[in-house]
Design a protein around this motif. Structure first.
Motif, PDB file in Angstrom:
ATOM      1  N   ASP A  61       0.994  -1.161   0.048  1.00 60.74           N
ATOM      2  CA  ASP A  61       0.096  -0.078   0.203  1.00 60.74           C
ATOM      3  C   ASP A  61       0.970   1.250  -0.011  1.00 60.74           C
ATOM      4  N   HIS A 138      -8.143   9.619  -0.344  1.00 59.61           N
ATOM      5  CA  HIS A 138      -7.333   9.429   0.744  1.00 59.61           C
ATOM      6  C   HIS A 138      -8.275   9.753   1.812  1.00 59.61           C
ATOM      7  N   GLN A 193     -10.360   2.053   3.771  1.00 59.94           N
ATOM      8  CA  GLN A 193      -9.139   1.937   4.496  1.00 59.94           C
ATOM      9  C   GLN A 193      -9.311   2.842   5.843  1.00 59.94           C
ATOM     10  N   GLY A 230       3.040   0.737  16.635  1.00 60.28           N
ATOM     11  CA  GLY A 230       4.179   0.242  17.203  1.00 60.28           C
ATOM     12  C   GLY A 230       3.814  -0.034  18.769  1.00 60.28           C
ATOM     13  N   ALA A 280       1.914  -7.798  19.458  1.00 59.64           N
ATOM     14  CA  ALA A 280       1.716  -7.554  18.190  1.00 59.64           C
ATOM     15  C   ALA A 280       0.643  -8.806  17.584  1.00 59.64           C
ATOM     16  N   LEU A 297      -3.230  -3.764   7.722  1.00 60.41           N
ATOM     17  CA  LEU A 297      -2.080  -2.995   6.882  1.00 60.41           C
ATOM     18  C   LEU A 297      -1.191  -2.546   7.939  1.00 60.41           C
ATOM     19  N   GLY A 299       2.880  -1.754   9.385  1.00 57.66           N
ATOM     20  CA  GLY A 299       4.250  -1.186   8.716  1.00 57.66           C
ATOM     21  C   GLY A 299       5.290  -1.930   9.444  1.00 57.66           C
ATOM     22  N   ALA A 300       6.520  -1.727   8.936  1.00 50.88           N
ATOM     23  CA  ALA A 300       7.490  -2.932   9.454  1.00 50.88           C
ATOM     24  C   ALA A 300       9.061  -1.716   9.165  1.00 50.88           C
ATOM     25  N   SER A 301       9.947  -1.730  10.169  1.00 49.69           N
ATOM     26  CA  SER A 301      11.055  -0.973   9.756  1.00 49.69           C
ATOM     27  C   SER A 301      12.258  -2.394   9.700  1.00 49.69           C
ATOM     28  N   GLN A 305      10.417  -8.023  12.345  1.00 47.76           N
ATOM     29  CA  GLN A 305       8.930  -7.388  12.721  1.00 47.76           C
ATOM     30  C   GLN A 305       7.913  -8.386  11.967  1.00 47.76           C
ATOM     31  N   ASP A 308       7.535 -11.750  13.347  1.00 51.03           N
ATOM     32  CA  ASP A 308       6.519 -11.396  14.302  1.00 51.03           C
ATOM     33  C   ASP A 308       5.127 -11.573  13.942  1.00 51.03           C
TER      34      ASP A 308
HETATM   35  P1  NDP Z   1       1.567  -0.132  12.422  1.00 52.87           P
HETATM   36  O1  NDP Z   1       0.419   0.301  13.617  1.00 52.87           O
HETATM   37  O2  NDP Z   1       1.782  -1.735  12.096  1.00 52.87           O
HETATM   38  O3  NDP Z   1       2.659   0.367  13.000  1.00 52.87           O
HETATM   39  C1  NDP Z   1       4.088  -0.074  12.253  1.00 52.87           C
HETATM   40  C2  NDP Z   1       5.303   0.130  13.080  1.00 52.87           C
HETATM   41  O4  NDP Z   1       5.370  -0.662  14.405  1.00 52.87           O
HETATM   42  C3  NDP Z   1       6.562  -0.182  12.531  1.00 52.87           C
HETATM   43  O5  NDP Z   1       7.091   0.688  11.562  1.00 52.87           O
HETATM   44  C4  NDP Z   1       7.313  -0.332  13.771  1.00 52.87           C
HETATM   45  O6  NDP Z   1       7.843   0.788  14.177  1.00 52.87           O
HETATM   46  C5  NDP Z   1       6.473  -1.151  14.630  1.00 52.87           C
HETATM   47  N1  NDP Z   1       6.318  -2.549  14.665  1.00 52.87           N
HETATM   48  C6  NDP Z   1       5.802  -3.373  13.585  1.00 52.87           C
HETATM   49  N2  NDP Z   1       6.162  -4.527  13.944  1.00 52.87           N
HETATM   50  C7  NDP Z   1       6.731  -4.617  15.163  1.00 52.87           C
HETATM   51  C8  NDP Z   1       7.038  -5.741  15.991  1.00 52.87           C
HETATM   52  N3  NDP Z   1       6.814  -7.067  15.647  1.00 52.87           N
HETATM   53  N4  NDP Z   1       7.820  -5.360  17.115  1.00 52.87           N
HETATM   54  C9  NDP Z   1       7.868  -4.294  17.541  1.00 52.87           C
HETATM   55  N5  NDP Z   1       7.661  -3.078  16.870  1.00 52.87           N
HETATM   56  C10 NDP Z   1       6.867  -3.374  15.531  1.00 52.87           C
HETATM   57  O7  NDP Z   1       1.322   0.883  11.105  1.00 52.87           O
HETATM   58  P2  NDP Z   1       1.623   2.075  10.509  1.00 52.87           P
HETATM   59  O8  NDP Z   1       1.269   3.313  11.261  1.00 52.87           O
HETATM   60  O9  NDP Z   1       2.817   1.977   9.840  1.00 52.87           O
HETATM   61  O10 NDP Z   1       0.584   2.123   9.454  1.00 52.87           O
HETATM   62  C11 NDP Z   1       0.620   1.229   8.384  1.00 52.87           C
HETATM   63  C12 NDP Z   1       0.249   1.340   6.816  1.00 52.87           C
HETATM   64  O11 NDP Z   1      -1.108   1.954   6.958  1.00 52.87           O
HETATM   65  C13 NDP Z   1       0.993   2.502   6.402  1.00 52.87           C
HETATM   66  O12 NDP Z   1       2.381   2.228   6.046  1.00 52.87           O
HETATM   67  C14 NDP Z   1       0.160   2.981   5.456  1.00 52.87           C
HETATM   68  O13 NDP Z   1       0.247   2.398   4.160  1.00 52.87           O
HETATM   69  C15 NDP Z   1      -1.255   2.933   5.911  1.00 52.87           C
HETATM   70  N6  NDP Z   1      -1.761   4.079   6.734  1.00 52.87           N
HETATM   71  C16 NDP Z   1      -2.801   4.759   5.967  1.00 52.87           C
HETATM   72  C17 NDP Z   1      -3.413   5.907   6.442  1.00 52.87           C
HETATM   73  C18 NDP Z   1      -4.480   6.455   5.852  1.00 52.87           C
HETATM   74  O14 NDP Z   1      -4.877   7.672   5.861  1.00 52.87           O
HETATM   75  N7  NDP Z   1      -4.958   5.898   4.934  1.00 52.87           N
HETATM   76  C19 NDP Z   1      -2.693   6.563   7.726  1.00 52.87           C
HETATM   77  C20 NDP Z   1      -1.928   5.856   8.269  1.00 52.87           C
HETATM   78  C21 NDP Z   1      -1.310   4.754   7.566  1.00 52.87           C
HETATM   79  P3  NDP Z   1       9.570   1.247  14.196  1.00 52.87           P
HETATM   80  O15 NDP Z   1       9.984   2.154  13.112  1.00 52.87           O
HETATM   81  O16 NDP Z   1       9.325   1.789  15.752  1.00 52.87           O
HETATM   82  O17 NDP Z   1      10.391  -0.103  14.458  1.00 52.87           O
END
Ligand code: NDP
Length: 332
Positions: A61, A138, A193, A230, A280, A297, A299-301, A305, A308
């Protein structure tokens, strides 16, 4: 080296039909809001996309403005799709969005026809693709007639630049309106979404709620920030680790790390531990407990992750007692 994906990628993943449509999504999808801009090495991005695909996460996405700088994520992902995923385009489900400020000036934002279709053209060029699979409005734009936004989504699909139309963060009421308009135009709304997690349950509120509305309309749901960026992992249980999203000071803001929220997170963590899983995994299994959710949906850095996260698919079923206990802590 040429990328050869894992042969068992479809066995590793579960798949769900999106609403009443003919499209299936993996139960876990990968978002690129963070970690795919020019601030992240391309090798890290490449490893994340390859590892995700190996795990059966075949849906990526995007949005026009993801970066930093804004727009760089689509260029970076476009490069990796061309270099690594060239023979795999038809297995991938690629989505993008328009509606937040992107191009300078009053026509470079919102839900107007010019913005949506111009932005989609820019996205396709950056992504080096001739179509995306899902194109989203969006956000709802109160300054533009909803008929115009619907017509622009319909045009995106009819012109072949998108396979399906989606919306993000629309209220239940606006969702019903645009779904009716899109049906009239002959391009049924595929998916909504919204944000949804143990700490953010707005989609359940009201009557009809957003979840009631999408069910009635035959529209699927892909939940974003299901890990609360996270917070719903074991990462913040003992303070804020260096390099985490919270230290980057952008979107995971201080108030989310309040004592009250952290107490909830610890209580939920205890429940997860009793179930023999990570927080998680519990957080994602809980969102996926509802059959109306097509995909979570995330995210991962780091690639670890992702490992997990996908283990949530092997979660024991949530019992009524566990759901009741979770409700005591899972509050907005
Ligand atoms: P999450 O809530 O999944 O957060 C992701 C973050 O959590 C990672 O970047 C990482 O952060 C941490 N994380 C993930 N897995 C683990 C794990 N197993 N252990 C420890 N920490 C972990 O989602 P996002 O907020 O990133 O959103 C996901 C996606 O949703 C976005 O990429 C986007 O595509 C979509 N989105 C859409 C929006 C909209 O307006 N439509 C708005 C926001 C998001 P760290 O960097 O600290 O490691």
């Amino acid at each position: 080296p040429v990328y050869a994906p894992a042969d068992d990628r479809y066995e590793r993943m579960q798949h769900r039909r999106v609403g009443a449509s003919g499209l299936h999504l993996p139960a876990v999808s990968l978002g690129t809001w963070h970690n795919f801009g020019d601030d992240t090495p391309i090798a890290t991005q490449r490893a994340l996309l390859r590892h995700a695909f190996d795990l059966g996460i075949t849906h990526f996405d995007l949005a026009n403005g993801y970066g930093p700088p804004a727009g760089s994520t689509e260029k970076n992902v476009g490069r990796i799709l061309a270099e690594d995923f060239a023979g795999l385009r038809n297995e991938l489900v690629i989505s993008t969005k328009a509606g937040y400020p992107f191009v300078p000036g009053p026509n470079g934002t919102g839900g107007g026809r010019k913005n949506l279709l111009d932005s989609l053209d820019i996205s396709l060029e950056s992504l080096r693709l001739d179509h995306v699979d899902i194109f989203y409005s969006h956000r709802y734009d109160p300054a533009t007639p909803i008929e115009e936004t619907a017509a622009a989504l319909d045009a995106a699909v009819r012109s072949g630049r998108a396979r399906y139309a989606g919306i993000s963060s629309y209220s239940a009421e606006r969702t019903a309106e645009i779904a009716a308009e899109l049906r009239r135009l002959g391009t049924p709304l595929l998916i909504h979404q919204p944000s949804y997690s143990l700490l953010n349950r707005w989609v359940e509120d009201g009557s009809p709620s957003l979840l009631d509305t999408v069910e009635r309309e035959g529209v699927g749901v892909i939940a974003f920030s299901a890990l609360a960026q996270g917070l719903l992992t074991d990462k913040y249980l003992h303070g804020v680790p260096e390099g985490s999203r919270a230290t980057q000071g952008k979107t995971l803001r201080d108030h989310m790390l309040s004592d009250e929220n952290l107490a909830r997170v610890r209580a939920l963590h205890d429940i997860a531990q009793r179930r023999g899983q990570t927080l998680a995994q519990l957080a994602l299994a809980w969102v996926l407990r509802d059959a109306r959710i097509s995909s979570v949906l995330i995210g991962a850095s780091r690639t670890e992750q992702l490992d997990d996260i996908v283990a949530c698919l092997r979660s024991p079923e949530l019992t009524d007692d566990e759901l009741a206990e979770i409700d005591q802590h899972a509050k907005d």
